[in-house]
Write a protein that holds these residues in place. Structure first.
Motif, PDB file in Angstrom:
ATOM      1  N   TRP A   1     -75.974  -8.525   1.858  1.00 52.06           N
ATOM      2  CA  TRP A   1     -76.197  -7.207   1.264  1.00 52.06           C
ATOM      3  C   TRP A   1     -76.505  -6.186   2.347  1.00 52.06           C
ATOM      4  CZ3 TRP A   1     -80.435  -3.935   1.170  1.00 52.06           C
ATOM      5  CH2 TRP A   1     -80.362  -2.885   0.267  1.00 52.06           C
ATOM      6  N   PHE A   2     -77.356  -6.539   3.298  1.00 54.53           N
ATOM      7  CA  PHE A   2     -77.699  -5.635   4.394  1.00 54.53           C
ATOM      8  C   PHE A   2     -76.469  -5.307   5.239  1.00 54.53           C
ATOM      9  CE2 PHE A   2     -79.009  -5.036   8.833  1.00 54.53           C
ATOM     10  CZ  PHE A   2     -79.757  -3.870   8.692  1.00 54.53           C
ATOM     11  N   ALA A   3     -75.637  -6.310   5.532  1.00 54.44           N
ATOM     12  CA  ALA A   3     -74.437  -6.069   6.337  1.00 54.44           C
ATOM     13  C   ALA A   3     -73.473  -5.132   5.612  1.00 54.44           C
ATOM     14  CB  ALA A   3     -73.746  -7.391   6.663  1.00 54.44           C
ATOM     15  N   LEU A   4     -73.290  -5.338   4.316  1.00 50.09           N
ATOM     16  CA  LEU A   4     -72.398  -4.466   3.554  1.00 50.09           C
ATOM     17  C   LEU A   4     -72.939  -3.039   3.466  1.00 50.09           C
ATOM     18  CD1 LEU A   4     -71.329  -6.858   0.675  1.00 50.09           C
ATOM     19  CD2 LEU A   4     -69.966  -6.110   2.620  1.00 50.09           C
ATOM     20  N   MET A   5     -74.249  -2.894   3.234  1.00 48.87           N
ATOM     21  CA  MET A   5     -74.838  -1.559   3.160  1.00 48.87           C
ATOM     22  C   MET A   5     -74.762  -0.837   4.502  1.00 48.87           C
ATOM     23  SD  MET A   5     -75.522  -0.917   0.104  1.00 48.87           S
ATOM     24  CE  MET A   5     -76.389   0.600   0.345  1.00 48.87           C
ATOM     25  N   SER A   6     -74.995  -1.555   5.594  1.00 47.26           N
ATOM     26  CA  SER A   6     -74.907  -0.909   6.902  1.00 47.26           C
ATOM     27  C   SER A   6     -73.468  -0.505   7.204  1.00 47.26           C
ATOM     28  CB  SER A   6     -75.456  -1.825   7.997  1.00 47.26           C
ATOM     29  OG  SER A   6     -74.677  -2.987   8.113  1.00 47.26           O
ATOM     30  N   GLY A   7     -72.499  -1.294   6.746  1.00 40.99           N
ATOM     31  CA  GLY A   7     -71.097  -0.909   6.924  1.00 40.99           C
ATOM     32  C   GLY A   7     -70.741   0.332   6.135  1.00 40.99           C
ATOM     33  N   ILE A   8     -71.218   0.408   4.897  1.00 45.05           N
ATOM     34  CA  ILE A   8     -70.951   1.592   4.069  1.00 45.05           C
ATOM     35  C   ILE A   8     -71.597   2.832   4.682  1.00 45.05           C
ATOM     36  CG2 ILE A   8     -71.476   2.646   1.840  1.00 45.05           C
ATOM     37  CD1 ILE A   8     -71.124  -0.184   0.627  1.00 45.05           C
ATOM     38  N   ILE A   9     -72.837   2.698   5.130  1.00 44.49           N
ATOM     39  CA  ILE A   9     -73.536   3.834   5.740  1.00 44.49           C
ATOM     40  C   ILE A   9     -72.841   4.271   7.021  1.00 44.49           C
ATOM     41  CG2 ILE A   9     -75.692   4.505   6.883  1.00 44.49           C
ATOM     42  CD1 ILE A   9     -77.113   2.784   4.739  1.00 44.49           C
ATOM     43  N   SER A  10     -72.376   3.314   7.822  1.00 42.97           N
ATOM     44  CA  SER A  10     -71.698   3.698   9.071  1.00 42.97           C
ATOM     45  C   SER A  10     -70.358   4.378   8.795  1.00 42.97           C
ATOM     46  CB  SER A  10     -71.513   2.487   9.976  1.00 42.97           C
ATOM     47  OG  SER A  10     -70.655   1.547   9.380  1.00 42.97           O
ATOM     48  N   ILE A  11     -69.648   3.971   7.763  1.00 46.66           N
ATOM     49  CA  ILE A  11     -68.387   4.638   7.427  1.00 46.66           C
ATOM     50  C   ILE A  11     -68.657   6.054   6.919  1.00 46.66           C
ATOM     51  CG2 ILE A  11     -66.448   4.631   5.805  1.00 46.66           C
ATOM     52  CD1 ILE A  11     -66.381   1.590   6.125  1.00 46.66           C
ATOM     53  N   ILE A  12     -69.706   6.227   6.120  1.00 47.37           N
ATOM     54  CA  ILE A  12     -70.057   7.573   5.656  1.00 47.37           C
ATOM     55  C   ILE A  12     -70.449   8.456   6.832  1.00 47.37           C
ATOM     56  CG2 ILE A  12     -71.769   8.880   4.326  1.00 47.37           C
ATOM     57  CD1 ILE A  12     -71.738   6.525   2.322  1.00 47.37           C
ATOM     58  N   TYR A  13     -71.266   7.922   7.744  1.00 50.07           N
ATOM     59  CA  TYR A  13     -71.665   8.687   8.924  1.00 50.07           C
ATOM     60  C   TYR A  13     -70.452   9.043   9.785  1.00 50.07           C
ATOM     61  CZ  TYR A  13     -73.659   9.802  13.457  1.00 50.07           C
ATOM     62  OH  TYR A  13     -73.963  10.411  14.642  1.00 50.07           O
TER      63      TYR A  13
END
Length: 96
Positions: free
Chosen positions: A41-53
């Protein structure tokens, strides 16, 4: 000499009678799986946040000039693919 051969023969007979063992989960397996789910879950959320950034930075660089954000988007996408396919990769490697 014959006692050695008899012992070896008894050993092979005993080993031939062993059935396939039934796998069972190790102790605390549920806690380990819960930790793996949290990490996924943490890896997926960090990926989503990095794509948004990276998308926001992409828009900013389009307006002000620059070229770092396409690398960030590509890195986030590749990291996401590796993170989500880690289980499949490990199953393929370990089932050989």
């Amino acid at each position: 000499m014959s006692s050695i051969l008899a012992t070896v023969g008894d050993t092979f007979t005993t080993l031939a009678q062993i059935d396939n063992p039934i796998p069972e989960p190790p102790p605390l397996a549920d806690k380990i799986l819960q930790f793996v789910r949290y990490f996924t879950w943490f890896a997926l959320m960090s990926g989503i946040i990095s794509i948004i950034y990276a998308g926001g930075r992409f828009a900013w660089e389009k307006w002000s000039g620059g070229s770092q954000s396409p690398k960030m988007v590509a890195g986030a996408m590749i990291g996401g693919v590796v993170a989500t396919s880690a289980g499949t990769i490990m199953n393929a490697v370990l089932s050989i």
